[in-house]
Write an enzyme that holds these catalytic residues in place. Structure first.
Site, PDB file in Angstrom:
ATOM      1  CG  LEU A  51      -1.948  -1.075   1.400  1.00 18.31           C
ATOM      2  CD1 LEU A  51      -2.694  -0.919   2.723  1.00 18.31           C
ATOM      3  CD2 LEU A  51      -2.933  -1.073   0.239  1.00 18.31           C
ATOM      4  CG  ASP A  52       0.489   4.288  -2.916  1.00 24.92           C
ATOM      5  OD1 ASP A  52       1.364   3.523  -3.369  1.00 24.92           O
ATOM      6  OD2 ASP A  52      -0.406   4.804  -3.610  1.00 24.92           O
ATOM      7  CE  LYS A  53       5.152   8.970   4.843  1.00 15.79           C
ATOM      8  NZ  LYS A  53       6.044  10.151   4.694  1.00 15.79           N
TER       9      LYS A  53
END
Length: 317
Positions: free
Chosen positions: A136-138
């Protein structure tokens, strides 16, 4: 030092590619030159056998990469607060908060989910990427699965490649979406900004499909639920921006922030202070690697998104 094999299944869409080209798609952590050398050194096997750099793949093959590193980068275990939703001997389901990087990279070698997982379960060091099979993106919150054994890792990678893992996301977007639909638009690197992705017609663009439906409409925003068919980098963020409904708070793809006319000070402040994409991985489901039964988990929206939805609801009333 030889790592445990990193196993990937060649998707049908890669059929006809050279082995090194397909490997570059499936093992993005390595350069094309490195993968070509791995093929020559039989560190990258196709269906358990050595192959040639120029061999063509037809789809469905199993690529097994066992890289012999002369100077292996070591990631330090760090005790971090982890929300473990489910755990057994094979898999672990983690509810990732926003503002947490998943995997160490340039500028983020510590304080990542991987560092925390190594401290929580040291045995994960034997697995590729400490058992992390998707990211998942940050600033995206929500559910992730981590494999705890080589067999579980291979099973989950295969399920992801076959698109049988159920991944549903909630997003709050700018604009009033009239109806649900499907976005079928290939993604590639942005032509001028290498850290970004873009809808692309280039030959090396990868197929990307996102289904979406409306959960709630507000005066100038919408609450959507997305079902992923593919899992490309930044897929949901790029796709929604592409159709004119960027995710609220997305500083990379969102453009200018929009505000409902005559909105309350509380709503205006909430929108102005929302400094991450309003995107949450809400539902995750797959076939358990050992039990061979479908299992599914759901994570409630985090407090920041709940507050935003509450204020948008009040504004619409």
């Amino acid at each position: 030092m030889e790592n445990s094999p990193d196993i990937q299944i060649v998707a049908d869409e890669l059929a006809g590619m050279r082995l090194d080209q397909a490997a570059a798609r499936l093992f993005p952590d390595y350069s094309r030159a490195k993968l070509q050398q791995c093929i020559r050194d039989a560190q990258l096997l196709i269906d358990g056998r050595p192959g040639g750099v120029r061999d063509k793949v037809s789809g469905g093959e199993t690529l097994s990469l066992s890289v012999v590193e002369t100077a292996k980068v070591s990631f330090e275990p760090e005790k971090l607060p982890l929300e473990i939703v489910f755990e057994d001997a094979e898999v672990m389901i983690v509810n990732k908060p926003a503002d947490l990087v998943v995997h160490p990279a340039a500028g983020n070698y510590t304080g990542t989910l991987l560092n925390g997982l190594l401290a929580y379960c040291p045995a994960l060091e034997a697995l590729p990427r400490a058992g992390i099979v998707h990211r998942l993106d940050k600033d995206t919150s929500g559910l992730m699965v981590v494999a705890k054994t080589p067999a579980a890792h291979q099973s989950l990678v295969m399920q992801l490649q076959k698109r049988t893992v159920s991944r549903q996301y909630d997003a709050i977007v700018q604009g009033v979406v009239t109806a649900g639909g499907t976005i079928d638009a290939p993604l590639g690197r942005h032509p001028s900004q290498r850290t970004k992705r873009a809808v692309s017609g280039a030959s090396d663009a990868r197929a990307a499909v996102t289904h979406y439906r409306v959960q709630k409409r507000f005066r100038s925003h919408s609450h959507l639920r997305m079902q992923l068919e593919t899992g490309r980098t930044h897929q949901i963020r790029v796709h929604l921006a592409h159709i004119g409904y960027p995710i609220l708070g997305d500083m990379t793809y969102g453009g200018r922030m929009s505000y409902p006319r005559g909105a309350s000070p509380e709503l205006l402040e909430c929108i102005q202070q929302f400094r991450r994409q309003a995107l949450h991985a809400r539902i995750l489901g797959f076939i358990h690697p050992v039990e061979e039964e479908y299992m599914e988990w759901e994570s409630a929206l985090p407090a920041d998104m709940q507050q935003l939805l509450s204020l948008l609801e009040q504004d619409s009333g």
